[in-house]
Design a protein around this motif. Structure first.
Motif, PDB file in Angstrom:
ATOM      1  N   ASN A 149     -86.299   1.979 -28.473  1.00 45.29           N
ATOM      2  CA  ASN A 149     -87.598   1.328 -28.376  1.00 45.29           C
ATOM      3  C   ASN A 149     -87.764   0.330 -29.506  1.00 45.29           C
ATOM      4  O   ASN A 149     -87.291   0.562 -30.629  1.00 45.29           O
ATOM      5  N   SER A 150     -88.494  -0.753 -29.217  1.00 47.95           N
ATOM      6  CA  SER A 150     -88.733  -1.773 -30.230  1.00 47.95           C
ATOM      7  C   SER A 150     -90.092  -2.425 -30.017  1.00 47.95           C
ATOM      8  O   SER A 150     -90.413  -2.827 -28.897  1.00 47.95           O
ATOM      9  N   PRO A 151     -90.888  -2.591 -31.093  1.00 49.03           N
ATOM     10  CA  PRO A 151     -92.130  -3.343 -30.968  1.00 49.03           C
ATOM     11  C   PRO A 151     -91.900  -4.849 -31.000  1.00 49.03           C
ATOM     12  O   PRO A 151     -92.805  -5.624 -30.683  1.00 49.03           O
ATOM     13  N   ALA A 155     -86.801 -10.237 -30.692  1.00 49.91           N
ATOM     14  CA  ALA A 155     -86.096 -10.454 -31.951  1.00 49.91           C
ATOM     15  C   ALA A 155     -84.932  -9.479 -32.107  1.00 49.91           C
ATOM     16  O   ALA A 155     -83.861  -9.839 -32.619  1.00 49.91           O
ATOM     17  N   THR A 156     -85.130  -8.237 -31.654  1.00 47.31           N
ATOM     18  CA  THR A 156     -84.080  -7.231 -31.793  1.00 47.31           C
ATOM     19  C   THR A 156     -82.901  -7.535 -30.879  1.00 47.31           C
ATOM     20  O   THR A 156     -81.734  -7.418 -31.285  1.00 47.31           O
ATOM     21  N   ILE A 195     -82.471  -2.324 -25.271  1.00 48.16           N
ATOM     22  CA  ILE A 195     -83.726  -2.353 -26.017  1.00 48.16           C
ATOM     23  C   ILE A 195     -84.878  -2.292 -25.025  1.00 48.16           C
ATOM     24  O   ILE A 195     -84.877  -2.986 -24.003  1.00 48.16           O
ATOM     25  N   VAL A 196     -85.883  -1.467 -25.351  1.00 51.89           N
ATOM     26  CA  VAL A 196     -87.062  -1.279 -24.516  1.00 51.89           C
ATOM     27  C   VAL A 196     -88.300  -1.663 -25.320  1.00 51.89           C
ATOM     28  O   VAL A 196     -88.431  -1.267 -26.487  1.00 51.89           O
ATOM     29  N   ARG A 197     -89.191  -2.422 -24.707  1.00 53.45           N
ATOM     30  CA  ARG A 197     -90.433  -2.751 -25.399  1.00 53.45           C
ATOM     31  C   ARG A 197     -91.262  -1.471 -25.567  1.00 53.45           C
ATOM     32  O   ARG A 197     -91.544  -0.763 -24.596  1.00 53.45           O
ATOM     33  N   HIS A 200     -93.448   1.288 -31.091  1.00 48.95           N
ATOM     34  CA  HIS A 200     -92.846   1.444 -32.409  1.00 48.95           C
ATOM     35  C   HIS A 200     -91.335   1.597 -32.232  1.00 48.95           C
ATOM     36  O   HIS A 200     -90.842   1.858 -31.139  1.00 48.95           O
ATOM     37  N   ALA A 201     -90.609   1.418 -33.311  1.00 46.64           N
ATOM     38  CA  ALA A 201     -89.155   1.581 -33.275  1.00 46.64           C
ATOM     39  C   ALA A 201     -88.816   3.058 -33.208  1.00 46.64           C
ATOM     40  O   ALA A 201     -89.271   3.849 -34.040  1.00 46.64           O
ATOM     41  N   ALA A 202     -88.055   3.438 -32.198  1.00 47.33           N
ATOM     42  CA  ALA A 202     -87.709   4.844 -32.008  1.00 47.33           C
ATOM     43  C   ALA A 202     -86.582   4.959 -30.988  1.00 47.33           C
ATOM     44  O   ALA A 202     -86.295   4.018 -30.232  1.00 47.33           O
ATOM     45  N   PHE A 203     -85.964   6.111 -30.963  1.00 49.54           N
ATOM     46  CA  PHE A 203     -84.952   6.462 -29.963  1.00 49.54           C
ATOM     47  C   PHE A 203     -85.615   6.516 -28.578  1.00 49.54           C
ATOM     48  O   PHE A 203     -86.640   7.178 -28.408  1.00 49.54           O
ATOM     49  N   HIS A 204     -85.044   5.818 -27.585  1.00 53.37           N
ATOM     50  CA  HIS A 204     -85.580   5.859 -26.222  1.00 53.37           C
ATOM     51  C   HIS A 204     -84.829   6.885 -25.385  1.00 53.37           C
ATOM     52  O   HIS A 204     -85.415   7.865 -24.941  1.00 53.37           O
ATOM     53  N   HIS A 205     -83.523   6.684 -25.163  1.00 49.48           N
ATOM     54  CA  HIS A 205     -82.749   7.726 -24.480  1.00 49.48           C
ATOM     55  C   HIS A 205     -81.257   7.535 -24.690  1.00 49.48           C
ATOM     56  O   HIS A 205     -80.792   6.438 -25.005  1.00 49.48           O
TER      57      HIS A 205
END
Length: 313
Positions: A149-151, A155-156, A195-197, A200-205
């Motif tokens: 996950n990325s806010p 950019a990421t 990358i998933v919108r 916050h920055a976190a592990f998605h899966h």
């Protein structure tokens, strides 16, 4: 300058959590991984069909965090080349290239990405003796892909393309709400990373490849019979053309069984933009439960307290 061709594949995902014993039991007794090494509060877990020494590393910690995501390089010289390029580009290394003391050894560099995740790139890791997964054996063959996950996803995505040489395979959008998911590849598999919108920055899966459709369904059924919380599936995605069944592990991280991930022709592939308002773009089969905000929120996960903090090992 973009760093092309130095990343060869995904190796492992390393996570920490307070309930280490429950996590270890989940991944070994239920999910189908094999513990190959460990110590107090640490466990290295392999997939029986993979030559990687381990595909998941569990570590006991007071707070849940992602320790790092690890990729492979072809040679130690490539690791050195990448480290020099990253340093020249202003990327903050957490450790200079050095020998590894994890199972299989090897030679690696670690660094922070733009949002503070720790990334490792290694070479010369001794392959693990693995085996062919048999028909109807519902355990993972390998680690397929990891999404974060990325806010600030645009950019990421640009950071991973520029600094690590990933290529964009496909993008998902939600109509006028814009793009929400980007699939990135480092070899001919449709994606090894993504990358998933998110808020916050976190592990998605993390996704684990099964031998085939039958083994995928048997693994899915086993999880359901055992009462493991199912998020979404079984179904078949459009992007990547792979099957999916998503569950929650004992720390609230999303894990997926999948199979038949698409292999691309690098010379002819052009990225698509798929709109998730069309149901078939989420699930071609139409067999999965409907994706909703509750499911999405579960995969947004908790805020990661480990950003810009190197793990202790």
């Amino acid at each position: 300058m973009e760093n092309h061709g130095l990343i060869t594949h995904l190796r492992h995902i390393d996570v920490a959590m307070p309930n280490f014993a429950e996590q270890r039991k989940f991944y070994t007794e239920l999910w189908g991984l094999t513990e190959t090494a460990g110590d107090t509060g640490i466990s290295f877990l392999a997939a029986e069909g993979s030559p990687e020494q381990y595909v998941v590393r569990l570590r006991q910690e007071a707070h849940k965090r992602t320790d790092l995501v690890a990729f492979g390089a072809a040679t130690a010289a490539d690791v050195d080349t990448l480290a020099a390029q990253l340093s020249a580009q202003g990327v903050r290394l957490t450790s200079e290239p050095r020998p590894l003391d994890t199972p299989g050894g090897g030679y690696a560099v670690r660094f922070f990405d733009n949002e503070g995740r720790v990334v490792e790139v290694s070479a010369d890791v001794t392959p693990r003796q693995h085996r062919k997964i048999e028909a109807r054996e519902p355990i993972p063959v390998r680690l397929s892909h990891v999404l974060m996950n990325s806010p600030t996803p645009e950019a990421t995505v640009a950071w991973y393309i520029k600094h690590l040489g990933f290529r964009l395979s496909d993008t998902m959008c939600l109509g006028s709400r814009g793009e929400i998911m980007w699939f990135l590849r480092c070899n001919t598999f449709h994606h090894s990373f993504g990358i998933v919108r998110g808020p916050h920055a976190a592990f998605h899966h993390a996704s684990f490849e099964m031998r085939g459709i039958d083994e995928f369904m048997r693994g899915t059924g086993r999880m359901r019979r055992l009462g493991i919380e199912r998020l979404w599936g079984p179904g078949r995605h459009r992007a990547g053309d792979n099957t999916f069944s998503y569950f929650l592990d004992q720390a609230g991280n999303t894990v997926e069984y999948t199979t038949e991930l698409e292999v691309l022709d690098e010379d002819t592939w052009h990225p698509h933009l798929y709109d998730l308002r069309e149901p078939a773009n989420a699930d071609q089969w139409g067999t999965a439960n409907e994706m909703d905000e509750f499911i999405a929120a579960k995969s947004h996960n908790d805020v990661d307290p480990g950003l810009f903090v190197a793990p202790p090992m």
